[in-house]
Design an enzyme around this catalytic site. Sequence first.
Site, short mmCIF file in Angstrom:
data_model
loop_
_atom_site.label_atom_id
_atom_site.label_comp_id
_atom_site.label_asym_id
_atom_site.label_seq_id
_atom_site.Cartn_x
_atom_site.Cartn_y
_atom_site.Cartn_z
N ASP A 168 9.79 -23.90 22.36
CA ASP A 168 9.40 -25.34 23.04
C ASP A 168 9.76 -26.01 21.06
OD1 ASP A 168 6.95 -24.43 21.49
OD2 ASP A 168 6.32 -25.93 22.35
N ASP B 230 12.16 -22.26 18.09
CA ASP B 230 12.56 -21.52 18.58
C ASP B 230 14.44 -21.61 18.98
OD1 ASP B 230 9.86 -20.30 19.27
OD2 ASP B 230 9.72 -22.58 20.00
N CYS C 167 42.41 -21.25 32.10
CA CYS C 167 42.88 -21.04 30.38
C CYS C 167 42.84 -20.19 28.54
CB CYS C 167 42.74 -22.64 29.61
SG CYS C 167 42.70 -23.89 31.62
N ASP D 162 7.49 -16.98 23.73
CA ASP D 162 6.73 -17.76 22.29
C ASP D 162 5.06 -17.90 22.94
OD1 ASP D 162 6.73 -19.48 19.34
OD2 ASP D 162 6.69 -21.55 20.38
N CYS E 41 39.25 -24.10 32.48
CA CYS E 41 38.71 -23.17 33.08
C CYS E 41 39.41 -21.21 32.43
CB CYS E 41 39.56 -22.72 34.51
SG CYS E 41 40.90 -22.69 33.53
#
Length: 762
Positions: free
Chosen positions: A649, A653, A16, A456, A13
């Site tokens: 894609d 990228d 932490c 892109d 968490c």
Amino acid sequence: MNEKTYHVRGMHCASCAAIITKKLSAASGIDKVDVNLATEEAKVSFRDRGLTDSEINAIVGKFGYELSSEEDRVSGTGDISSEKKGRNTGTTAFAEKQEQLKQQRRLVSFSLPVAMAVFFLMMWDIASTVFHSMPHMPLSMEVFNGITMILAAIFIFKIGRPFLDGIMLFIRYGAANMDTLIGIGTLSAFTYSSLITIFPSFREMLSLPSHTYFDVSIVVIGFVHLGKYLEARSRLKTGEAIGKLVGLQAKSALLVRKGEEIEIPVEEVRKGNLLLVKPGAVIPVDGIIANGSSSIDESMVTGEPLPVDRKEGDPVIGGTINRQGSFTFTALKVGSDTLLARIISMVEEAQGSKAPIQNIADRIASIFVPAVLVIASLTLIAWLTVGTAFLGFPAALSYGIMGFTGVLVIACPCALGLATPTAIIVGIGKGAEYGMLIRNAESLERLSSVDTVVFDKTGTITIGLPEVTDTGSLDGNSSPDELLMLAAAVERYSEHPLAGAIVKAARSREATLPEITGFEAMEGIGVRANIGELPVTVRKPGAEENGLPVIQALLRQGKTVIIVEKGNRTSGFIALSDTIRDGAKEAVGELRKKGIRIIMLTGDNPASAGYIAAQAGIEEVIAGVLPVEKAEKIAALQKEGRTVAMAGDGINDAPALARADVGIAMATGTDIAMESAGITLLKGDIRKISQAITLSKSTMRVIRQNLFWAFIYNIIGIPLAAGALFPPFGIFLNPVFSGIAMAGSSVSVVSNSLRLKAKKLH
């Protein structure tokens, strides 16, 4: 000053991460600590005198955490270290996380059904108490208490052991996390309920109510474990993108030495070596062609789907694919200096630099826990002192115990634990229904504040495959269909990627392709063959054709032009280009309506990028950039104060997707892009981006409302449970009603989250 990266075990968490940061930052010899919850890593910067790993673990070990150091990346002449590969592809830390996830799945598969059943019965009991016309539970209260007492003991001392450890952590070191809060609430409810169940005479002597809270302990622990499991499952994939990028590297290379070809591991390649690359092979490292020419698929670097022709003196990039022809090249950059290795490094750095989602409940836990304990303790003390003076000790003790218990029970964080997970679960399910796969809650939260979307070009705004767009005659005697048929007949036997697009276009017009003879591939020029007695050549434009206005116009649009010859005369041309996706213009328009800034960022040439951007309605274009530069452009926008979403894609990228506040990948693209992104759009429909932003804003709004409901009961209920209304009105909030208030907050949170199911996305 030197820096070292550690893998962190036992962190689950935001509190932490804060504890580790605080304790290590205070240690002598440490300059800076950056703990990343999402990647479960800690970067520690040391001063002149560093600390050993043993000394580091001596500091954090007593809080339940363990730090293990990584091997440094091999530099200069080697590949990425084997340890690094292993960490990301299935050994050491990654394998540990998989095993931990299996353990959590087993816990949830048991605890969640039990918690849901008990929650149902708890609601039934409360409802039958309030609404007298409703039948009581089929179980007697004695039987129900006996069953839930056994189950609560299992839940607290077995399943909820981490929460008990959180209490000890708080008692011994004053460090509180979410486990501390959950542990105190559930253990208090269990202890009180056990006392009045096991010792009924004690309850009767003090006139305490018979209502128990075993069910509270069970429900809280069950649902909190569900949230922990969902979070762990989303974090498991942290290192997979790096592992897949590493997998793109060539495993071996053909070294040319004294006229002989020698296959060697890519790690043994040195700068200046002469290497041979055959058709279909992956280029092992970066260098310059020494002899020969070829057509090379560089889409993983530039995103451009069309292969580029390379000849002697031209650069080549490691990890790209040689599509046509053999050549030799001189290695210039090897190991961690190659472009692919730099991309891997950038993805790692970008992932590590992201601040993990800071759950509101975790952020306030360190204040809320001691505050509730102080209020509960002051309540008991007040009743035993002031109350005794007015009511006598027995009555004051009875009210004091009820007040102390009521405060702790009403502060039990069931709704707090449900506030975010329920909304996230419904929101992610809604996204999947609309074709949007949302990888984690962090991405969903960040998307709500996005004010800039960077696209892109290739494979995102466009389809990502070359298509025939124009066909025309240059001699006045050839029809477009004839030119396409002749070109397809010859290109049918070519290995060049453009050949497939030409053949596909011809067949779409139902053209019958004639048989050919004498096929010949001319490297760097084109192909030719005979159709009957007619020689046909399909080639690049020469200087004469490039000077024609019609060809110049096509080239300015970024299209690839090929010339078709019949005999020895130029007959016509065929132009190919990547084409814009359906709905791209609509998607841009929807984002613009939301007031979002839109940018196209591409490795393509400015002419091609500008032409596509104009079609999509995008006004701001940055073209001709490499993957490294893409990530730098994203970082520059973030320095301007922008919250940036990057849609792409390709492998090229990946650094930008990781660097952006939110990475959005096309499911039609590469696995690397999808692993680097937080959101994946099924079918690559970029119109879903606008819908995803709407969903994100709605989900975050519901989460804020949920947190309001989770806390409003505490804000109002804690003073009531403490007895604030008793002096003026003689009204005391019995712990039974504290349980009702706690349950009411949970019902409010769950019901509010379910409203997302009916949300219309636009």
